[in-house]
Design a protein around this motif. Structure first.
Motif, PDB file in Angstrom:
ATOM      1  N   UNK A   1       0.824  -1.205   0.000  1.00 41.94           N
ATOM      2  CA  UNK A   1       0.000   0.000   0.000  1.00 41.94           C
ATOM      3  C   UNK A   1       0.860   1.256   0.000  1.00 41.94           C
ATOM      4  N   UNK A   2       1.906   1.259   0.811  1.00 40.80           N
ATOM      5  CA  UNK A   2       2.825   2.400   0.835  1.00 40.80           C
ATOM      6  C   UNK A   2       3.472   2.595  -0.538  1.00 40.80           C
ATOM      7  N   UNK A   3       3.895   1.501  -1.155  1.00 49.39           N
ATOM      8  CA  UNK A   3       4.524   1.607  -2.466  1.00 49.39           C
ATOM      9  C   UNK A   3       3.548   2.143  -3.504  1.00 49.39           C
TER      10      UNK A   3
ATOM     11  N   UNK B   1       1.716   6.542  -6.973  1.00 46.82           N
ATOM     12  CA  UNK B   1       0.617   7.423  -7.371  1.00 46.82           C
ATOM     13  C   UNK B   1       0.998   8.888  -7.191  1.00 46.82           C
ATOM     14  N   UNK B   2       1.703   9.209  -6.102  1.00 46.46           N
ATOM     15  CA  UNK B   2       2.116  10.580  -5.855  1.00 46.46           C
ATOM     16  C   UNK B   2       3.095  11.056  -6.922  1.00 46.46           C
ATOM     17  N   UNK B   3       4.051  10.217  -7.262  1.00 43.30           N
ATOM     18  CA  UNK B   3       5.037  10.600  -8.277  1.00 43.30           C
ATOM     19  C   UNK B   3       4.361  10.831  -9.629  1.00 43.30           C
ATOM     20  N   UNK B   4       3.372   9.999  -9.934  1.00 40.84           N
ATOM     21  CA  UNK B   4       2.647  10.181 -11.189  1.00 40.84           C
ATOM     22  C   UNK B   4       1.828  11.464 -11.172  1.00 40.84           C
TER      23      UNK B   4
ATOM     24  N   UNK C   1       0.266  21.624   5.672  1.00 43.34           N
ATOM     25  CA  UNK C   1      -0.774  20.645   5.987  1.00 43.34           C
ATOM     26  C   UNK C   1      -0.217  19.247   5.741  1.00 43.34           C
ATOM     27  N   UNK C   2      -0.817  18.257   6.395  1.00 44.04           N
ATOM     28  CA  UNK C   2      -0.236  16.919   6.382  1.00 44.04           C
ATOM     29  C   UNK C   2      -0.183  16.310   4.986  1.00 44.04           C
ATOM     30  N   UNK C   3      -1.167  16.612   4.141  1.00 48.44           N
ATOM     31  CA  UNK C   3      -1.143  16.083   2.781  1.00 48.44           C
ATOM     32  C   UNK C   3       0.052  16.627   2.009  1.00 48.44           C
ATOM     33  N   UNK C   4       0.255  17.923   2.077  1.00 55.10           N
ATOM     34  CA  UNK C   4       1.381  18.526   1.372  1.00 55.10           C
ATOM     35  C   UNK C   4       2.706  17.972   1.879  1.00 55.10           C
ATOM     36  N   UNK C   5       2.826  17.811   3.191  1.00 54.58           N
ATOM     37  CA  UNK C   5       4.069  17.285   3.762  1.00 54.58           C
ATOM     38  C   UNK C   5       4.370  15.887   3.227  1.00 54.58           C
ATOM     39  N   UNK C   6       3.342  15.042   3.122  1.00 51.08           N
ATOM     40  CA  UNK C   6       3.552  13.691   2.603  1.00 51.08           C
ATOM     41  C   UNK C   6       3.900  13.708   1.115  1.00 51.08           C
TER      42      UNK C   6
ATOM     43  N   UNK D   1       8.697  11.306  -3.323  1.00 49.00           N
ATOM     44  CA  UNK D   1       9.738  10.948  -4.284  1.00 49.00           C
ATOM     45  C   UNK D   1      10.897  10.213  -3.614  1.00 49.00           C
ATOM     46  N   UNK D   2      11.198  10.589  -2.365  1.00 45.63           N
ATOM     47  CA  UNK D   2      12.298   9.943  -1.642  1.00 45.63           C
ATOM     48  C   UNK D   2      11.811   8.780  -0.792  1.00 45.63           C
ATOM     49  N   UNK D   3      10.507   8.577  -0.729  1.00 45.33           N
ATOM     50  CA  UNK D   3       9.935   7.484   0.047  1.00 45.33           C
ATOM     51  C   UNK D   3       9.122   7.998   1.215  1.00 45.33           C
ATOM     52  N   UNK D   4       7.884   7.534   1.322  1.00 45.24           N
ATOM     53  CA  UNK D   4       7.033   7.947   2.433  1.00 45.24           C
ATOM     54  C   UNK D   4       7.603   7.431   3.756  1.00 45.24           C
TER      55      UNK D   4
END
Length: 243
Positions: A49-51, A56-59, A91-96, A101-104
């Motif tokens: 799930x983390x991966x 998804x974020x990188x895309x 905000x927490x979404x932006x921080x994540x 790109x470097x890994x959650x």
């Protein structure tokens, strides 16, 4: 008192103050309370799930600045509305998203789970230990005298929010500062958590349908963490209703 009633009663006491909704009438909070979680370490499903969230974020960010993501941009506006500087306290979404790109980050099973769902649905989510709560959750504008326990310089410290700051709190103090910026140590999730509480924060960029789908996704992952997991949820919005 049986456990489903306990969860429902906890959520029934939740509220968003009118002066908070005055800042953002489009704000909605989906509250999810769960019990019956079996403590345990991370597993292959959680890692996958983390991966998926990282990919998804990188895309989503390919050719797009984080601050231009619609929900991130709206949360930046919300922070400015109560005097916070979003370039300093994100905000927490932006921080994540900025870390994807470097890994959650990997914290513990429950935290990793809700962080992944947050990124996948582009919705800020907070998670806390329900058994460490005192009373029900309330989103209010702080007077400035409330207590917030955190860590500073490697030691435990007690801070106070700025007057007018938007904070989540219970009867014992602030549980999360600046709407969805930083959570208190007192209620943080741990490897031993058996009952948890999650807040999914939505502004106008997220439809009610999308908010419910994010909650459905979160719950689907939570119910696999024990044979007797119980769930209750409630939507807080400007009409004062909940479901």
């Amino acid at each position: 008192m049986d456990e489903p009633t306990r969860l429902d009663d906890f959520l029934a006491g939740g509220l968003v103050a009118a002066d908070v909704l005055g800042l953002r009438p489009d704000y909605r909070a989906m509250l999810v309370a769960v019990d019956g979680l079996v403590p345990g370490p991370g597993d292959a499903a959680g890692d996958a799930l983390i991966q998926a969230a990282q990919d998804a974020a990188c895309e989503a960010l390919a050719g797009t600045a984080v601050e231009e993501v619609p929900h991130v941009a709206q949360w930046r506006e919300a922070y400015r509305a109560f005097g916070a500087k979003p370039q300093r306290t994100r905000n927490s979404l932006e921080a994540l998203l900025r870390r994807a790109a470097e890994g959650l980050p990997r914290v513990n099973r429950l935290t990793d789970l809700y962080n992944a769902v947050s990124v996948l649905h582009q919705i800020p989510i907070g998670g806390e230990d329900l058994n460490r709560y005192s009373g029900s959750p309330r989103l209010v504008r702080a007077a400035g005298r409330e207590t917030f326990d955190t860590v500073g310089g490697g030691t435990d410290v007690v801070e106070h929010p700025e007057p007018g700051e938007v904070v989540w709190c219970d009867e014992a103090g602030v549980t999360c500062r600046r709407w969805n910026w930083r959570q208190a140590r007192r209620t943080q999730l741990s490897d031993d958590t058996t009952a948890a509480f999650f807040i999914l924060d939505a502004l106008g960029a997220v439809t009610d349908e999308a908010l419910h789908l994010a909650a459905d996704d979160l719950v689907a992952h939570l119910v696999r963490l024990g044979p007797d997991v119980r769930v209750a949820r409630r939507l807080l919005a400007d009409d004062g209703g909940g479901s």
